[in-house]
Design an enzyme around this catalytic site. Structure first.
Site, mmCIF file in Angstrom:
data_model
loop_
_atom_site.group_PDB
_atom_site.id
_atom_site.type_symbol
_atom_site.label_atom_id
_atom_site.label_comp_id
_atom_site.label_asym_id
_atom_site.label_seq_id
_atom_site.Cartn_x
_atom_site.Cartn_y
_atom_site.Cartn_z
ATOM 1 N N LYS A 90 -8.447 6.052 -3.586
ATOM 2 C CA LYS A 90 -7.232 5.223 -3.460
ATOM 3 C C LYS A 90 -6.344 5.483 -4.674
ATOM 4 C CE LYS A 90 -7.586 0.646 -2.316
ATOM 5 N NZ LYS A 90 -6.690 -0.433 -2.764
HETATM 6 O O1 LIG Z 1 -4.509 -1.153 -0.746
HETATM 7 C C1 LIG Z 1 -5.408 -1.705 -0.167
HETATM 8 C C2 LIG Z 1 -6.051 -1.091 0.982
HETATM 9 O O2 LIG Z 1 -5.770 0.224 1.075
HETATM 10 C C3 LIG Z 1 -5.912 -3.055 -0.510
HETATM 11 O O3 LIG Z 1 -7.183 -3.010 -1.099
HETATM 12 C C4 LIG Z 1 -4.928 -3.811 -1.380
HETATM 13 O O4 LIG Z 1 -5.104 -3.436 -2.718
HETATM 14 C C5 LIG Z 1 -5.112 -5.300 -1.162
HETATM 15 O O5 LIG Z 1 -4.964 -5.598 0.195
HETATM 16 C C6 LIG Z 1 -4.111 -6.091 -1.934
HETATM 17 O O6 LIG Z 1 -4.153 -5.767 -3.293
HETATM 18 C C7 LIG Z 1 -4.344 -7.567 -1.768
HETATM 19 O O7 LIG Z 1 -3.296 -8.211 -2.414
HETATM 20 P P1 LIG Z 1 -3.076 -9.763 -2.326
HETATM 21 O O8 LIG Z 1 -2.647 -10.086 -0.936
HETATM 22 O O9 LIG Z 1 -4.396 -10.401 -2.674
HETATM 23 O O10 LIG Z 1 -2.003 -10.051 -3.325
#
Ligand SMILES: O=C(CO)[C@@H](O)[C@H](O)[C@H](O)[C@H](O)COP(=O)(O)O
Length: 230
Positions: A90
């Site tokens: 990622k």
């Molecule tokens: O980018 C991906 C999936 O590829 C996720 O892991 C992503 O980092 C998360 O959905 C977010 O960071 C969650 O953010 P939040 O809604 O908790 O602010």
């Protein structure tokens, strides 16, 4: 193309539980989620390996690089990809991240380009060879923008074109709806044709539940008791 649920967590108990339900297709982690479970730097790779072992080889597991230069991200990415064949690296959508994505994709290492908020960012990620692109819904709403509209734009724009010459082994790019805050976000993402919704465990549980399902089950059980006592 198929619609899938990924779990957005680094918590092994949650992953084990969700995997046991039989409908989990992958896991995404990020530095915040790893820190939330008390993760330590020197255990990070071992932790990703544990997740890969739980979900099995057919479920992609995204592990994020926190490096900031192309060469460091590429080095990081190679190390992460060596943990297990189903690891996806990622990488944030930024200039150095795009360059690293191109280099890793050329080596056959799949990349999930994260922190994507606009169509141009998504197109650049696709052209750089990303296997997955992750537009954030909730965080876009947080700044009074429309996260679902932005997701819809990305799904349609990427769907307009064939990026198979850019991706690892010509695979289709999949859009991961990220920063999902409700079951309704999942509904809307699926209606738009997003390939994947990555959801926190609490939201996954809410996706299974409905008050009418509970009420119906209760009355079926009561009536079945009557049948048994008849
Ligand atoms: O980018 C991906 C999936 O590829 C996720 O892991 C992503 O980092 C998360 O959905 C977010 O960071 C969650 O953010 P939040 O809604 O908790 O602010």
């Amino acid at each position: 193309m198929n619609v899938k649920f990924f779990l957005d967590t680094a918590d092994l108990a949650e992953i084990e539980e969700a995997a046991s339900w039989g409908a989990l297709a992958g896991v995404t982690t990020n530095p915040t989620l790893y820190s939330r479970i008390g993760g330590k730097l020197d255990d990070f790779h071992a932790h990703i390996k544990r997740i890969c072992d739980i979900v099995g080889p057919d479920c992609p597991v995204s592990a994020e690089s926190v490096a900031m230069t192309r060469d460091e991200i590429v080095r990081d990415g190679r190390e992460l990809a060596a943990i297990a064949p189903n690891v996806v690296v990622k990488i944030p959508t930024m200039v150095e991240g795009l360059a690293a994505t191109r280099a890793l994709a050329d080596e056959g290492i799949p990349v999930n380009m994260t922190l994507c908020f606009t169509v141009p960012q998504a197109i650049l990620a696709a052209r750089a060879g990303a296997r997955y692109i992750s537009p954030f819904v909730g965080r876009f709403d947080d700044i009074s923008e429309d996260g679902l509209a932005q997701l819809d734009d990305v799904v349609r724009a990427i769907g307009n074109y064939d990026f198979s010459e850019d991706t690892v082994n010509g695979e289709q790019i999949e859009i991961i709806a990220a920063s999902i805050r409700s079951a309704n976000h999942v509904t809307q993402a699926a209606l738009m044709g997003a390939d994947i919704a990555t959801v926190p465990f609490g939201i996954l549980k809410k996706c299974v539940q409905h008050p009418l399902t509970d009420r119906g089950l209760e009355s079926f059980l009561k009536d079945w008791e009557k049948v048994q006592n008849a």
